[in-house]
Design an enzyme around this catalytic site. Structure first.
Site, PDB file in Angstrom:
ATOM      1  N   SER A   1      -1.178   5.393  -8.340  1.00  0.00           N
ATOM      2  CA  SER A   1      -1.742   4.109  -8.287  1.00  0.00           C
ATOM      3  C   SER A   1      -2.615   4.701  -9.142  1.00  0.00           C
ATOM      4  CB  SER A   1      -2.333   3.506  -7.253  1.00  0.00           C
ATOM      5  OG  SER A   1      -1.371   3.295  -6.678  1.00  0.00           O
TER       6      SER A   1
ATOM      7  N   SER B   1      -4.698   8.514  -0.972  1.00  0.00           N
ATOM      8  CA  SER B   1      -4.692   8.674   0.578  1.00  0.00           C
ATOM      9  C   SER B   1      -4.858   9.926   0.865  1.00  0.00           C
ATOM     10  CB  SER B   1      -3.567   8.078   1.352  1.00  0.00           C
ATOM     11  OG  SER B   1      -3.303   6.500   1.233  1.00  0.00           O
TER      12      SER B   1
ATOM     13  N   GLU C   1       9.223   4.850   0.697  1.00  0.00           N
ATOM     14  CA  GLU C   1       8.493   4.744   1.170  1.00  0.00           C
ATOM     15  C   GLU C   1       8.751   3.055   2.316  1.00  0.00           C
ATOM     16  OE1 GLU C   1       5.024   4.692  -1.344  1.00  0.00           O
ATOM     17  OE2 GLU C   1       4.024   3.424  -0.222  1.00  0.00           O
TER      18      GLU C   1
ATOM     19  N   THR D   1       2.937  -5.019  -2.554  1.00  0.00           N
ATOM     20  CA  THR D   1       1.713  -6.059  -1.971  1.00  0.00           C
ATOM     21  C   THR D   1       3.178  -7.118  -1.395  1.00  0.00           C
ATOM     22  OG1 THR D   1       2.196  -7.374  -4.037  1.00  0.00           O
ATOM     23  CG2 THR D   1       0.235  -5.958  -3.296  1.00  0.00           C
TER      24      THR D   1
ATOM     25  N   GLU E   1       2.990  -9.937  -2.615  1.00  0.00           N
ATOM     26  CA  GLU E   1       4.020 -11.038  -3.769  1.00  0.00           C
ATOM     27  C   GLU E   1       4.418  -9.809  -3.485  1.00  0.00           C
ATOM     28  OE1 GLU E   1       0.300 -10.158  -2.927  1.00  0.00           O
ATOM     29  OE2 GLU E   1      -0.244 -12.576  -2.325  1.00  0.00           O
TER      30      GLU E   1
END
Ligand SMILES: Cc1cc2nc3c(=O)[nH]c(=O)nc-3n(C[C@H](O)[C@H](O)[C@H](O)COP(=O)(O)OP(=O)(O)OC[C@H]3O[C@@H](n4cnc5c(N)ncnc54)[C@H](O)[C@@H]3O)c2cc1C
Length: 395
Positions: A133, A165, A248, A377, A379
């Protein structure tokens, strides 16, 4: 779909349970909060636990034996994931290495890359992070602008990642960067295995709403890496990144955590009185716990569907999206039920002397809110279900 486990699978489950009884660090959860090994207080707990797992070859037991695994079946992997999740075991140290980086290296890596990285992951020697990202590239990941420019036998990387992360502890990063500025956006991306000690890399903490330092911004300033750090072919990185994201999203076992939460909540409601009445004797409390129990079971079955598809050699797409969507929403609802049933106590964190159930429901509530974004996400999961599952046209 097959709901039954074989006697060998049941025996394997028991073996893990027995091992966990002996090896789970004592009272670790109280100390760890929910930071998943990404702060100084807990990082060593996670690393030590990964080391213990490595002595049994249980860091990545589903990997092929040649790469330090045990070659377990998908169903045995599901059992392993369930037991680790049920025990709330601190397995975060290796999660990105085992779940994302390693499988992608197994598919696309050269023999040298496999030799260098895979056993280091299964021996719990390296921690990985994921540099995908960017500030302007999340759901639309192909919009990324971090560049890697060829210079002789090297690449020089400049740019920025965000929400990375564990980057402040990681030894290695899976990184995607643009290597062809002129190609259509999905076609000019390459995939790198990046040593985090390379000069020119700096990290800046992002503190999350649980007050944990889990995320980072990562900056690259003229970071020179050898050509051997390229995974697969130049400019084919987008397709490899899609493989990483499939791994993932199809990670399984999470719904079982919800089952444990419900059992704890039911016990709490049986043992706790409010205004002279046991909580469990209040109809709305009972109904909520029953509903949550049914939802947790549904979530588990959706995860089993994904595992069964994988065991039969299919690649679950919309089925994994359904499981991720349902389980994330379900655990969020469940955490909210728990906090509501506890009343004002539900908002306390684990350091308060008045905290109930170690503050787990509040932490879970905040953590699950993040998981509705991470890994795609809500959505985006709905888009996948609409297009790939229901065959609806792109909106
Ligand atoms: C707990 C957590 C851990 C993370 N760890 C990492 C990590 O280690 N490495 C890493 O690289 N990234 C990580 N991320 C980042 C994560 O992958 C992104 O946050 C995610 O992909 C969403 O991107 P974004 O934040 O840019 O939001 P955006 O993509 O900007 O989305 C904003 C909103 O718009 C909606 N939206 C966007 N596109 C569409 C569409 N086509 N249709 C409908 N709605 C749309 C989204 O659903 C969302 O509600 C992590 C995030 C979280 C929360």
């Amino acid at each position: 779909m097959d709901f039954r486990f074989s006697p060998e699978e049941d025996a394997f489950r028991q073996q893990i349970r027995d091992w966990l009884k002996e090896n789970l660090p004592e009272n670790w959860e109280t100390a760890a909060g929910f930071s998943r090994g990404r702060d100084d207080e807990t990082a060593s707990i996670y690393k030590d636990f990964a080391k213990k797992l490595s002595t049994r070859k249980w860091v990545a037991p589903h990997w092929p034996i040649a790469y330090g695994g045990l070659g377990l079946s998908v169903i045995e992997q599901l059992i392993y994931n369930e037991e680790m999740a049920y025990a709330n075991a601190p397995i975060g140290y290796s999660s990105i290495g085992v779940g994302w980086a390693g499988p992608t290296i197994i598919v696309y890596g050269t023999e040298d890359q496999k030799q260098k990285h895979l056993s280091a992951i299964t021996n719990a020697e390296t921690m990985w992070c994921q540099g995908f990202s960017e500030p302007n590239a999340g759901s639309d990941l192909a919009n990324l602008s971090t560049k890697a420019v060829r210079d002789g036998d090297d690449y020089i990387i400049n740019g920025q990642k965000i929400w990375t992360s564990g980057a402040h502890y990681a030894d290695w990063m899976i990184l995607i960067a643009r290597t062809d500025q002129d190609a259509p956006k999905h076609k000019g991306i390459s995939y790198f295995l990046l040593d985090m000690k390379t000069p020119g890399i700096s990290t800046r903490p992002l503190i999350d709403m649980m007050n944990n330092h889990g995320f980072n911004e990562v900056f690259f300033e003229n970071v020179r890496v050898p050509r051997s750090s390229l995974l697969g072919e130049e400019n084919r990185g987008w397709y490899m990144a899609a493989t990483t994201l499939d791994f993932e999203r199809s990670s399984i076992g999470g719904a079982v955590e919800a089952k444990k939460m419900i059992q704890e909540l039911a016990e709490y409601a049986r043992d706790t009185k409010r205004n002279g009445t046991r909580l469990i004797d209040e109809v709305p409390v009972r109904v909520r716990i029953a509903e949550a129990g049914i939802e947790a079971e549904l979530g588990r079955l959706l995860s089993y569907r994904v595992a069964t598809l994988q065991a039969r050699g299919s690649v679950p797409h919309y089925e994994a999206a359904i499981a991720k969507l349902f389980n994330t929403d379900m655990k969020l609802r469940m955490a909210r039920y728990g906090m509501e049933i506890m009343g004002l106590y539900g908002q306390l964190d684990h350091k308060s002397k008045w905290v109930q159930l170690k503050g787990r429901f509040k932490r879970q509530y905040m953590w699950q809110t993040g998981l509705a974004v991470g890994g795609g996400t809500t959505e985006i999961q709905k888009n996948i279900i609409a297009m790939r599952g229901l065959g609806l046209p792109r909106g």
